[in-house]
Design a protein around this motif. Structure first.
Motif, PDB file in Angstrom:
ATOM      1  N   GLY A 175       0.129  -4.680   6.001  1.00 22.25           N
ATOM      2  CA  GLY A 175      -0.154  -4.077   7.297  1.00 22.25           C
ATOM      3  C   GLY A 175      -0.224  -5.083   8.425  1.00 22.25           C
ATOM      4  N   TRP A 223       2.032  -0.248  14.282  1.00 20.97           N
ATOM      5  CA  TRP A 223       1.703   0.765  13.280  1.00 20.97           C
ATOM      6  C   TRP A 223       1.027   1.959  13.949  1.00 20.97           C
ATOM      7  N   ASP A 224       1.263   3.151  13.403  1.00 18.60           N
ATOM      8  CA  ASP A 224       0.532   4.319  13.905  1.00 18.60           C
ATOM      9  C   ASP A 224      -0.722   4.532  13.066  1.00 18.60           C
ATOM     10  N   GLU A 225      -1.464   5.563  13.380  1.00 20.89           N
ATOM     11  CA  GLU A 225      -2.738   5.822  12.697  1.00 20.89           C
ATOM     12  C   GLU A 225      -2.578   6.216  11.223  1.00 20.89           C
ATOM     13  N   THR A 226      -1.376   6.579  10.814  1.00 24.77           N
ATOM     14  CA  THR A 226      -1.144   6.939   9.405  1.00 24.77           C
ATOM     15  C   THR A 226      -0.676   5.748   8.572  1.00 24.77           C
ATOM     16  N   GLY A 227      -0.524   4.596   9.214  1.00 22.15           N
ATOM     17  CA  GLY A 227      -0.079   3.416   8.489  1.00 22.15           C
ATOM     18  C   GLY A 227       1.427   3.279   8.396  1.00 22.15           C
ATOM     19  N   THR A 228       2.129   3.904   9.310  1.00 25.42           N
ATOM     20  CA  THR A 228       3.586   3.838   9.352  1.00 25.42           C
ATOM     21  C   THR A 228       4.022   2.930  10.495  1.00 25.42           C
ATOM     22  N   THR A 268       0.618  -7.308  11.668  1.00 22.99           N
ATOM     23  CA  THR A 268       1.194  -6.952  12.968  1.00 22.99           C
ATOM     24  C   THR A 268       2.238  -7.965  13.411  1.00 22.99           C
ATOM     25  N   HIS A 312       4.632  -6.613   5.440  1.00 26.92           N
ATOM     26  CA  HIS A 312       4.676  -5.166   5.671  1.00 26.92           C
ATOM     27  C   HIS A 312       3.633  -4.452   4.811  1.00 26.92           C
ATOM     28  N   GLU A 313       3.582  -4.800   3.524  1.00 29.17           N
ATOM     29  CA  GLU A 313       2.628  -4.163   2.612  1.00 29.17           C
ATOM     30  C   GLU A 313       1.181  -4.450   2.996  1.00 29.17           C
TER      31      GLU A 313
END
Length: 93
Positions: free
Chosen positions: A42, A70-75, A44, A39-40
């Motif tokens: 990023g 993930w969205d564009e903000t990294g969430t 997929t 998760h940290e």
């Protein structure tokens, strides 16, 4: 999934907690750390083979595969997973 882990009515809203609570106590910290690292980073996807508690209270070996969107903000906006019982294969090796 229902045959292994019980009926859907037994699952609370937080499926992450349901999943982590089913992890074998001897493996929980390692599996949770591996998932947190993915998760940290990023990632997929994430995979792990570990023991989980079945609905009848016994433990079996399971292969978990998780895909994270993930969205564009990294969430993380969506997580989809699959669990496969690999007990027979683990015990045979």
């Amino acid at each position: 999934y229902t045959a292994l882990f019980g009926p859907p009515a037994a699952y609370p809203e937080n499926s992450y907690t349901v999943w982590s609570d089913r992890l074998h106590p001897d493996e929980r910290a390692q599996v949770m750390q591996s998932f947190a690292e993915a998760h940290e980073a990023g990632a997929t996807s994430w995979e792990s083979t570990h023991r989980m508690r079945r609905a009848d209270g016994t433990y079996g070996y399971f292969r978990d595969h998780c895909m994270m969107q993930w969205d564009e903000t990294g969430t993380v906006v969506r997580t989809v997973g699959a669990v496969k019982d690999v007990t027979a294969q683990q015990l045979a090796s």
